[in-house]
Design a protein around this motif. Structure first.
Motif, PDB file in Angstrom:
ATOM      1  N   SER A 145      33.705  -7.913-107.238  1.00  0.00           N
ATOM      2  CA  SER A 145      35.127  -8.238-107.246  1.00  0.00           C
ATOM      3  C   SER A 145      35.937  -6.988-106.937  1.00  0.00           C
ATOM      4  O   SER A 145      35.590  -5.886-107.356  1.00  0.00           O
ATOM      5  CB  SER A 145      35.550  -8.784-108.615  1.00  0.00           C
ATOM      6  OG  SER A 145      34.878  -9.992-108.916  1.00  0.00           O
ATOM      7  N   ALA A 146      37.023  -7.184-106.200  1.00  0.00           N
ATOM      8  CA  ALA A 146      37.982  -6.113-105.927  1.00  0.00           C
ATOM      9  C   ALA A 146      39.223  -6.357-106.768  1.00  0.00           C
ATOM     10  O   ALA A 146      39.602  -7.506-107.021  1.00  0.00           O
ATOM     11  CB  ALA A 146      38.334  -6.075-104.447  1.00  0.00           C
ATOM     12  N   TYR A 147      39.852  -5.274-107.220  1.00  0.00           N
ATOM     13  CA  TYR A 147      41.023  -5.448-108.073  1.00  0.00           C
ATOM     14  C   TYR A 147      42.026  -4.329-107.826  1.00  0.00           C
ATOM     15  O   TYR A 147      41.697  -3.252-107.319  1.00  0.00           O
ATOM     16  CB  TYR A 147      40.620  -5.464-109.552  1.00  0.00           C
ATOM     17  CG  TYR A 147      40.162  -4.126-110.076  1.00  0.00           C
ATOM     18  CD1 TYR A 147      41.054  -3.257-110.705  1.00  0.00           C
ATOM     19  CD2 TYR A 147      38.834  -3.714-109.938  1.00  0.00           C
ATOM     20  CE1 TYR A 147      40.639  -2.024-111.172  1.00  0.00           C
ATOM     21  CE2 TYR A 147      38.415  -2.486-110.403  1.00  0.00           C
ATOM     22  CZ  TYR A 147      39.326  -1.644-111.031  1.00  0.00           C
ATOM     23  OH  TYR A 147      38.916  -0.412-111.479  1.00  0.00           O
ATOM     24  N   ALA A 148      43.257  -4.597-108.221  1.00  0.00           N
ATOM     25  CA  ALA A 148      44.335  -3.613-108.193  1.00  0.00           C
ATOM     26  C   ALA A 148      45.238  -3.902-109.382  1.00  0.00           C
ATOM     27  O   ALA A 148      45.414  -5.062-109.774  1.00  0.00           O
ATOM     28  CB  ALA A 148      45.123  -3.693-106.888  1.00  0.00           C
ATOM     29  N   SER A 149      45.801  -2.846-109.984  1.00  0.00           N
ATOM     30  CA  SER A 149      46.641  -3.049-111.161  1.00  0.00           C
ATOM     31  C   SER A 149      47.739  -2.007-111.239  1.00  0.00           C
ATOM     32  O   SER A 149      47.601  -0.886-110.738  1.00  0.00           O
ATOM     33  CB  SER A 149      45.795  -3.003-112.442  1.00  0.00           C
ATOM     34  OG  SER A 149      45.274  -1.703-112.663  1.00  0.00           O
ATOM     35  N   HIS A 150      48.825  -2.398-111.878  1.00  0.00           N
ATOM     36  CA  HIS A 150      49.964  -1.521-112.153  1.00  0.00           C
ATOM     37  C   HIS A 150      50.351  -1.723-113.612  1.00  0.00           C
ATOM     38  O   HIS A 150      50.567  -2.859-114.056  1.00  0.00           O
ATOM     39  CB  HIS A 150      51.145  -1.842-111.234  1.00  0.00           C
ATOM     40  CG  HIS A 150      52.406  -1.123-111.623  1.00  0.00           C
ATOM     41  ND1 HIS A 150      52.685   0.168-111.224  1.00  0.00           N
ATOM     42  CD2 HIS A 150      53.451  -1.515-112.411  1.00  0.00           C
ATOM     43  CE1 HIS A 150      53.852   0.530-111.721  1.00  0.00           C
ATOM     44  NE2 HIS A 150      54.341  -0.464-112.443  1.00  0.00           N
ATOM     45  N   THR A 151      50.441  -0.627-114.383  1.00  0.00           N
ATOM     46  CA  THR A 151      50.728  -0.712-115.808  1.00  0.00           C
ATOM     47  C   THR A 151      51.813   0.283-116.183  1.00  0.00           C
ATOM     48  O   THR A 151      51.774   1.441-115.757  1.00  0.00           O
ATOM     49  CB  THR A 151      49.466  -0.401-116.644  1.00  0.00           C
ATOM     50  OG1 THR A 151      48.395  -1.230-116.211  1.00  0.00           O
ATOM     51  CG2 THR A 151      49.724  -0.646-118.117  1.00  0.00           C
ATOM     52  N   GLY A 152      52.774  -0.169-116.984  1.00  0.00           N
ATOM     53  CA  GLY A 152      53.794   0.733-117.516  1.00  0.00           C
ATOM     54  C   GLY A 152      53.265   1.478-118.734  1.00  0.00           C
ATOM     55  O   GLY A 152      52.433   0.968-119.483  1.00  0.00           O
ATOM     56  N   ILE A 153      53.757   2.701-118.929  1.00  0.00           N
ATOM     57  CA  ILE A 153      53.303   3.550-120.040  1.00  0.00           C
ATOM     58  C   ILE A 153      54.478   3.824-120.968  1.00  0.00           C
ATOM     59  O   ILE A 153      55.566   4.214-120.536  1.00  0.00           O
ATOM     60  CB  ILE A 153      52.736   4.885-119.515  1.00  0.00           C
ATOM     61  CG1 ILE A 153      51.493   4.639-118.668  1.00  0.00           C
ATOM     62  CG2 ILE A 153      52.412   5.824-120.672  1.00  0.00           C
ATOM     63  CD1 ILE A 153      50.961   5.896-117.997  1.00  0.00           C
TER      64      ILE A 153
END
Length: 382
Positions: A159-167
């Motif tokens: 599986s390929a994935y991408a993510s964006h998370t606030g800190i």
């Protein structure tokens, strides 16, 4: 050469509550996952006041007349509690939710957010125990930390994935004026692949990552917090770390497993950052675990090799002015062995830094890492 010491004491009480609810719902002919929750944290940290009856009331320093002939003796620090104390009260409440939307057979969209209310203040009490005043009030209301991700199944294994998370990360540092630093804020992005081949006993991952942070606390040279022995910190904006990491785990046979991982991290700093990078650019981890069969079936042996590349620190404070400190590449070997008496009871022998490697754990004070350490642990479940 001199001996340096400080005295401190207190206690901390922490109360937490966490409630979660998860489930599925149908929409557009597909089932989707949903997750909601609430968390609450209350922390009271009491710090007692002490006085050192030496010349300096905040610390103990003994200058060694001649280190070559010193027999190891030194005056005993003379200190006592003053009766004064402070209580730092921190509270953090948050609601969060996430959902996994199955848009198509191989494609999923992940959305989520966390809304945080954070408060902190310090109550000061005098030597008689009477309340004096409240200082260092801080609060952040309705801070939103978003999450967005996408997962695409290339086939049944990968599986390929991408993510964006606030800190949003509160920190417990003070600056050279005794003012507490504001929480760290930023964002983290990641792009990678994950695979698993159960019939072959292999799993692995590869990812690129980038982390950007503001208000990041770094040590402010030789400055101390006024009236305390703690180091002063300064908030730095624009810090960024980026790199990649790869991990693989394999079952070589029914009794033998091995793991390997490589991480490369580059850290860039704001031009106004007066501190140093205290991070190695390369990290390598190799591990193996073997469980015997037959008469030796209760025995399991393992080893782990940790290697890190060169670590540089610039602008490190020293008596002669700011200087540069370098830690050469080094590796640490950890060993372990266990014996299972029953499924519930076992004994484990662990040897950390088995080769007794001498190395610098951090570069700010150039203090050494832990030498060879041996532990024997008995575990049982009821």
């Amino acid at each position: 050469m001199f001996l340096y010491g400080a005295v401190g004491g207190g206690k901390e009480t922490m109360d937490t509550m966490d409630a979660r609810l998860s489930g599925q719902f149908s929409l557009g002919g597909r089932k989707h996952d949903v997750f909601v929750g609430f968390s609450s944290l209350r922390t009271d940290t009491r710090t007692d006041g002490y006085t050192d009856l030496a010349v300096d009331p905040t610390r103990y320093v003994y200058s060694i007349p001649n280190v070559n002939t010193w027999d190891g003796t030194a005056p005993v620090p003379n200190y006592r509690r003053t009766g004064a104390y402070t209580v730092q009260q921190t509270s953090q409440d948050a609601v969060y939710a996430s959902a996994r939307w199955r848009l198509a057979e191989p494609l999923s969209l992940l959305t989520g957010a966390r809304v945080t209310n954070w408060r902190r203040h310090t109550d000061n009490y005098g030597t008689t125990g009477a309340y004096v005043r409240t200082t260092a009030r801080q609060s952040v209301g309705q801070e939103v930390s978003p999450f967005l991700g996408v997962v695409y199944d290339l086939n049944e294994y990968v599986s390929a994935y991408a993510s964006h998370t606030g800190i949003f990360n509160p920190q417990n540092y003070k600056d050279r004026f005794a003012d507490p630093l504001s929480p760290v804020k930023g964002k983290s992005n990641e792009l990678g692949l994950k695979g698993e081949w159960p019939e072959h006993g292999i799993s692995g991952s590869f990812a690129f990552f980038e982390v950007k942070q503001d208000n990041y606390g770094v040590k402010d040279g030789n400055f101390k917090v006024p009236g305390e022995t703690a180091d002063a910190y300064v908030a730095v904006n624009g810090t960024k770390s980026f790199g990649w990491e790869a991990d693989i785990a394999a079952r070589l046979n029914s009794n033998w497993q091995a793991t390997a991982g490589v991480t490369r991290v580059k850290t860039t700093r704001n031009a106004f950052d007066l501190t140093y990078a205290n991070l190695p650019e390369w990290l390598v981890k190799l591990g193996t675990q073997y469980r015997f069969s037959g008469v030796l079936q209760p025995v399991e042996l393992g080893a782990q090799l940790l290697w890190q590349g060169q670590m540089d620190a610039v602008n490190v404070p020293s008596p002669s002015g700011r200087t540069k400190v370098k830690q050469s590449p080094f590796g640490l070997l950890n060993l372990n062995a266990s014996w299972r008496f029953t499924e519930a009871t076992s004994v484990n022998l662990a040897v950390t830094n088995a080769l007794d490697k001498h190395y610098l754990a951090t570069l700010d004070y150039a203090n050494y890492g832990e030498p060879r350490f041996i532990s024997l642990t008995l575990r049982t479940r009821f």
